[in-house]
Design a protein around this motif. Structure first.
Motif, short mmCIF file in Angstrom:
data_model
loop_
_atom_site.label_atom_id
_atom_site.label_comp_id
_atom_site.label_asym_id
_atom_site.label_seq_id
_atom_site.Cartn_x
_atom_site.Cartn_y
_atom_site.Cartn_z
N ASP A 1 0.86 -1.22 0.03
CA ASP A 1 0.08 0.11 0.58
C ASP A 1 0.89 1.36 0.11
O ASP A 1 1.77 1.07 0.78
N ASP B 1 -4.28 -0.87 -9.86
CA ASP B 1 -4.88 -1.78 -8.68
C ASP B 1 -5.48 -2.78 -9.13
O ASP B 1 -5.32 -3.81 -8.14
N GLU C 1 -13.19 -1.56 0.16
CA GLU C 1 -12.06 0.23 0.13
C GLU C 1 -12.97 1.01 -0.78
O GLU C 1 -12.54 2.23 -0.41
N LYS D 1 -5.47 9.15 -2.45
CA LYS D 1 -6.76 8.47 -2.69
C LYS D 1 -6.47 7.45 -5.07
O LYS D 1 -6.18 6.30 -4.35
N SER E 1 -4.29 5.12 -2.96
CA SER E 1 -5.52 4.21 -2.15
C SER E 1 -5.14 3.93 -1.37
O SER E 1 -5.96 3.27 0.16
#
Length: 612
Positions: free
Chosen positions: A90, A222, A338, A386, A389
């Protein structure tokens, strides 16, 4: 960052390797009727396909892409594997090449030191019991055999895809951490310390990453990360594992460390969490076995997972009766949460949360950079977070429970209930209040806003109006593309809003708050938006429409917009946009399309609301 956005931030040359990879996999799956239908739409010409069309194709060939990744990682060598392990964490999905080199050097040093230490411990071990060092030795022998098998057939020594899958099962059954696996493999097949450029190029050639050469920036979508997690056996993102660990007591953390041979005496709580998180232990094994004492009954283990779900304030209606069921629903709930977490706060609400956490000693920025390995020069605004993530709830989980309770008390929120949920709800309520009084923002009615309980300076009204407009468009499920807006904006030309459509088309939005009367400044406004249109077209985007939102428009403004032959302009009154949002929220299955805002001229909000 979603695949569609990654593609929009690269040119045709930079995305060519990824497109070639998708094209090859499409050829292998030609018999699929859905794929054939999608290929027919673009006449089989992937190089000319839009980002949205490529994303749809990727979804259809995902099982083949997963197999492709397994094969390429098996033959790519330990350097490519370690690099992938870094990129899928992440916060690392977008990073400059120098920053990746820095992370790689740090990771290499840690693995090399651990490898030397483990080999020495195994050599000195004289116990014959099935304890940690013996388990490590068993795995090391199997790894060595798998690596050297090729030498017997006069081939280059490597671990094949099939051998890797067997070793993965063995590692799981022996309860080894991912950190230990990398260290043992390093002792058998050393990871190169230098030459990272060739490893990055290998990943690019095989469609795993894209590189923006202008920014010297590596991007991994992603959707690709999710496939890689599946290949690597990671059931949850690291940030969700950290949430679970931070919900454990000190005794729980000590149990986990003790089960894996780590020291527990004199170790601080934060160090325990960091050690467990960095080791790469299976979260399922932690919840199933390591968390509990050896003499814990099955009912006690089930009750502990139930308590964990309650402590994390997760709304799971049915948690199951078996221990396995409860772990399954917990993991699945976190995996699916998420997107919902991004939507709990608007961009403006997220921004206010960050500002609230900024003063010392909370130091939110330092914590984000430390936990998510974000480069120091990176701007940490809601749009960038954002793209990385990182959700608002991720931010609050950077703080201990005691710190969060103190923050809740400082904000004068009720002391009953989950403090993180209360803090999020308070910022969501503040944003809702701005949208409820959107018409007052548009008219710059300071007294009206203060009467409605909104404390705001007159100088900030214009910015809040822009933010509230973006928030409304987001709630209408339009793609407000802040990254593209930053790419296009210059010190002189700054568009308020960019909305991404299909086929690389966009809508340019301008939010004009205006006091006393109707907005009538067409000449200056048209010069602004025409400059934005030129910038967008120079960046390879077609501007489908320019949308101007204001409290009201003069007749001269409306006529001038209708007669402008250079650009297509739609006008929408702020009260009309508010009305469209209200209609959208009232419908169970709303039917709204951004194309409703591209009709041109003064838009009729009443008709749009009825069509929803």
């Amino acid at each position: 960052m979603k695949l569609n956005q990654v593609l929009s931030h690269t040119n045709q040359v930079e995305r060519s390797k990824f497109v070639n990879c998708i094209d090859k996999l499409c050829q292998d799956l030609k018999g699929n009727p859905d794929l054939a239908k999608q290929l027919k739409k673009i006449d089989g010409q992937l190089k000319a396909a839009s980002g949205n069309e490529i994303t749809q194709l990727f979804t259809l060939i995902q099982p083949l892409f997963k197999q492709h990744l397994k094969e390429q990682l098996a033959i790519g060598g330990p350097q490519a594997s370690l690099l992938v392990n870094i990129l899928v964490r992440d916060g690392n999905c977008i990073a400059t090449i120098p920053w990746i080199e820095n992370l790689y050097a740090k990771e290499y040093k840690e693995i090399n030191e651990l490898s030397l230490g483990l080999i020495e411990d195994i050599r000195q071990n004289e116990s014959s019991d099935f304890e940690r060092l013996n388990r490590l030795e068993i795995y090391l022998e199997c790894m060595t055999t798998a690596f050297n098998n090729d030498l017997k057939a006069n081939r280059t020594a490597k671990i094949s895809d099939d051998e890797r899958s067997i070793l993965n099962v063995l590692a799981e059954r022996l309860s080894l951490s991912r950190e230990e696996i990398y260290a043992l493999e390093h002792s058998v097949d050393p990871i190169p310390e230098l030459g990272l450029e060739s490893a990055l190029e290998y990943l690019r050639e095989n469609g795993i990453i894209l590189i923006n050469r202008r920014r010297s920036e590596v991007m991994i979508a992603d959707e690709v990360i999710e496939v890689l997690h599946d290949v690597l056996g990671k059931e949850l993102h690291d940030k969700y594992v950290l949430r679970i660990l931070r919900s454990f007591s000190d005794a729980d953390l000590s149990n986990i460390l003790k089960n894996h041979g780590y020291k527990i005496r004199g170790i601080e709580r934060q160090e325990k969490i960091t050690t467990i998180a960095h080791s790469g232990l299976s979260i399922r094994n932690i919840l199933m076995t390591d968390l509990h004492s050896e003499d814990a009954t099955q009912n006690q283990r089930k009750d502990r997972i139930k308590q964990l779900i309650e402590d994390m304030d997760l709304e799971i209606p049915r948690i199951g009766t078996r221990l396995q069921d409860r772990i399954d629903v917990l993991i699945e709930h976190l995996r699916a949460s998420e997107e919902e977490e991004f939507n709990i706060l608007s961009v403006s609400g997220y921004k206010e949360l960050l500002e609230t956490l900024s003063p010392p000693p909370l130091s939110v920025e330092d914590r984000i950079r430390a936990d998510f390995e974000v480069e120091n020069k990176e701007t940490l605004d809601p749009e960038r977070l954002k793209a990385l993530s990182i959700t608002p709830l991720d931010i609050l989980y950077l703080y201990s429970n005691d710190e969060i309770k103190a923050l809740r008390n400082d904000m004068s929120l009720p002391r009953r209930g989950n403090p993180r949920s209360q803090i999020i709800d308070s910022f969501a309520s503040a944003n809702d209040k701005l949208i409820e009084n959107y018409h007052l923002l548009a008219c710059r009615d300071l007294q009206g806003l203060q009467s409605a309980g909104i404390e705001i300076k007159e100088a900030d009204i214009g910015v809040k109006f822009e933010e509230a407009t973006r928030s409304i468009l987001e709630q209408l499920e339009m793609t407000v593309d802040e990254d593209l807006r930053k790419d296009i904006n210059t010190a002189k030309d700054k568009a308020d809003i960019i909305i991404s459509l299909e086929n690389d088309d966009i809508i340019i939005g301008e939010a004009k708050s205006f006091k006393n009367g109707e907005f009538s400044k067409y000449s200056s406004t048209s010069r602004q938006v025409k400059a934005y249109v030129k910038r967008c077209e120079a960046n390879g985007h077609r501007v489908a429409q320019v949308l101007i939102v204001a409290p009201a428009f003069s007749d001269d403004f409306i006529d001038a917009a209708d007669m402008d032959t250079e650009i297509n302009i739609s006008l929408l009154e702020a009260s009309g946009l508010q009305k469209i949002l209200a209609a959208y929220k009232q419908r169970r299955n709303p039917n709204f399309s951004p194309k409703l805002l591209t009709k041109g001229g003064l838009l009729k909000a009443d008709l749009i609301s009825k069509s929803i």
